[in-house]
Design an enzyme around this catalytic site. Structure first.
Site, PDB file in Angstrom:
ATOM      1  N   LYS A  45      42.198  87.182 120.167  1.00 25.93           N
ATOM      2  CA  LYS A  45      42.192  88.297 120.933  1.00 25.93           C
ATOM      3  C   LYS A  45      42.305  89.565 119.919  1.00 25.93           C
ATOM      4  CE  LYS A  45      41.715  87.930 124.346  1.00 25.93           C
ATOM      5  NZ  LYS A  45      40.462  87.395 125.005  1.00 25.93           N
TER       6      LYS A  45
ATOM      7  N   TRP B   5      33.712  90.217 120.286  1.00 22.98           N
ATOM      8  CA  TRP B   5      32.834  91.302 119.960  1.00 22.98           C
ATOM      9  C   TRP B   5      32.167  91.169 118.745  1.00 22.98           C
ATOM     10  CZ3 TRP B   5      35.389  96.798 118.567  1.00 22.98           C
ATOM     11  CH2 TRP B   5      34.409  97.886 118.640  1.00 22.98           C
TER      12      TRP B   5
ATOM     13  N   HIS C 102      39.335  80.002 114.908  1.00 24.92           N
ATOM     14  CA  HIS C 102      40.654  80.687 114.786  1.00 24.92           C
ATOM     15  C   HIS C 102      41.728  80.445 113.818  1.00 24.92           C
ATOM     16  CE1 HIS C 102      39.921  83.339 118.254  1.00 24.92           C
ATOM     17  NE2 HIS C 102      39.912  82.682 119.185  1.00 24.92           N
TER      18      HIS C 102
ATOM     19  N   ARG D 257      43.475  92.681 113.990  1.00 27.78           N
ATOM     20  CA  ARG D 257      43.931  93.772 115.013  1.00 27.78           C
ATOM     21  C   ARG D 257      45.301  94.139 114.740  1.00 27.78           C
ATOM     22  NH1 ARG D 257      42.508  93.075 121.396  1.00 27.78           N
ATOM     23  NH2 ARG D 257      42.636  95.327 121.949  1.00 27.78           N
TER      24      ARG D 257
ATOM     25  N   GLY E 250      39.325  96.472 126.081  1.00 26.05           N
ATOM     26  CA  GLY E 250      38.669  96.617 124.582  1.00 26.05           C
ATOM     27  C   GLY E 250      39.088  98.169 124.060  1.00 26.05           C
TER      28      GLY E 250
END
Length: 336
Positions: free
Chosen positions: A61, A66, A114, A133, A292
């Site tokens: 996530k 993207w 991942h 992120r 997003g």
């Protein structure tokens, strides 16, 4: 004793309340989606990368899908994925689908994983794009992801429940900070491109050019000389486009048993058998691509949760300049 319970016992002398937790399995010491084939995960770790392999790696996530779409659009000169089946074939999620999907992948293409650095298939000749992120938005997005898929048995779980899971590193693929640190240490390696979700949002065009240059100068030259192609890629990798098209493609795929039950990768067959044995069904409405945005955490985090995450952030990233990636992440905390 897990991190949050240690902190709360130290401060209050009491144990933290045990909340509802998602269902996981343990593989290589990491919590994993319980519907994934252990053999596919083990096969992924043992996979020997080819020289032309490109890996898109993230903690879950953090912008994986993207980045996969950006890489694919660069490599295909703006040709989008035709379906979710095409997406899985051209940019396979190896832990879920199995290493054979990487071997059979049309090239050039990009493999999704991942895995933390020490478990990820590695070759100095392969290329790795790592997307980081901020942990607050990651936690919120991960919460919605976990609620959506029935195998987690968390459809009635709350954000407070998931926050405790997240801060203790008990979610899929383990501790967020351990994962980030494992790749951050390699951010200057010549075959690693380290970028953040936030810089992707702030200047998508610049990041697309950065990724294109990393993949090969000819890709960057093409985008710089063809403004229409750049505009097409920007459109086809926008959150609005992906929210509509990818979510619809996933709904069509999982609702069509011919596509994902008969002629599927071994890992997907394993998932199907798990769902069948547990009498589970995929959600009819997929929101895999949700908002997003940057800053959605403000709609979920309490002041106390923000303080707890800041404490862990400081503890885990001490001696690094990771805080500079998100300098405004904890400005919501009022010390007075």
């Amino acid at each position: 004793m897990v991190w949050l319970r240690k902190v709360l016992r130290k401060k209050t002398g009491k144990m933290a309340q045990v909340r509802k937790k998602p269902m996981y399995q343990q593989i290589f010491g990491l919590p994993m989606n319980i519907s994934f084939s252990p053999e596919c995960v083990r096969g992924t770790v043992q996979y020997k990368p080819r020289d032309d392999d490109i890996f898109v790696v993230t903690f879950p996530k953090c912008g994986t899908t993207w980045a996969q779409h950006i890489v694919h659009n660069i490599l295909s000169k703006g040709k989008p994925f035709e379906s979710f089946e095409d997406f899985q074939r051209r940019s396979p999620f190896m832990e879920m689908l199995g290493p054979k999907t990487a071997e059979d992948m049309p090239r050039p293409g990009a493999i999704k994983t991942h895995l933390p650095f020490h478990l990820n298939p590695y070759s100095p000749k392969a290329k790795y794009i790592y997307v980081a992120r901020n942990p607050k938005d990651c936690c919120v997005s991960f919460y919605h992801h976990t609620k959506m898929f029935p195998e987690y048995q968390f459809t009635d779980g709350t954000f407070d429940d998931f926050f405790e899971v997240f801060i203790n590193g008990e979610n899929d693929w383990g501790d967020y900070f351990d994962h980030l640190l494992s790749w951050y240490e390699h951010r200057h390696d010549l075959n690693v491109l380290f970028i953040t979700y936030e810089e992707m949002k702030a200047d998508t065009r610049a990041v697309i050019l950065k990724i294109a240059s990393f993949l090969g100068q000819t890709y960057k030259d093409l985008l710089e000389s063809d403004e229409k192609l750049m505009d097409k890629i920007l459109y086809q990798t926008s959150s609005g486009y992906m929210r509509k098209h990818l979510n619809e493609q996933m709904e069509n795929f999982y609702s069509n048993p011919v596509l994902w039950r008969n002629d599927s990768p071994e890992g997907l067959k394993y998932v199907n058998e798990y769902f069948k044995n547990k009498k589970l069904e995929m959600p009819k409405e997929m929101k895999f691509v949700r908002k997003g945005v940057v800053g959605d955490w403000k709609n979920y985090f309490s002041a106390s949760q923000s303080k707890l995450l800041r404490e862990k952030f400081k503890e885990k990233t001490k001696g690094t300049n990771i805080a500079s990636l998100w300098p405004d992440l904890f400005t919501d905390i009022n010390e007075n």
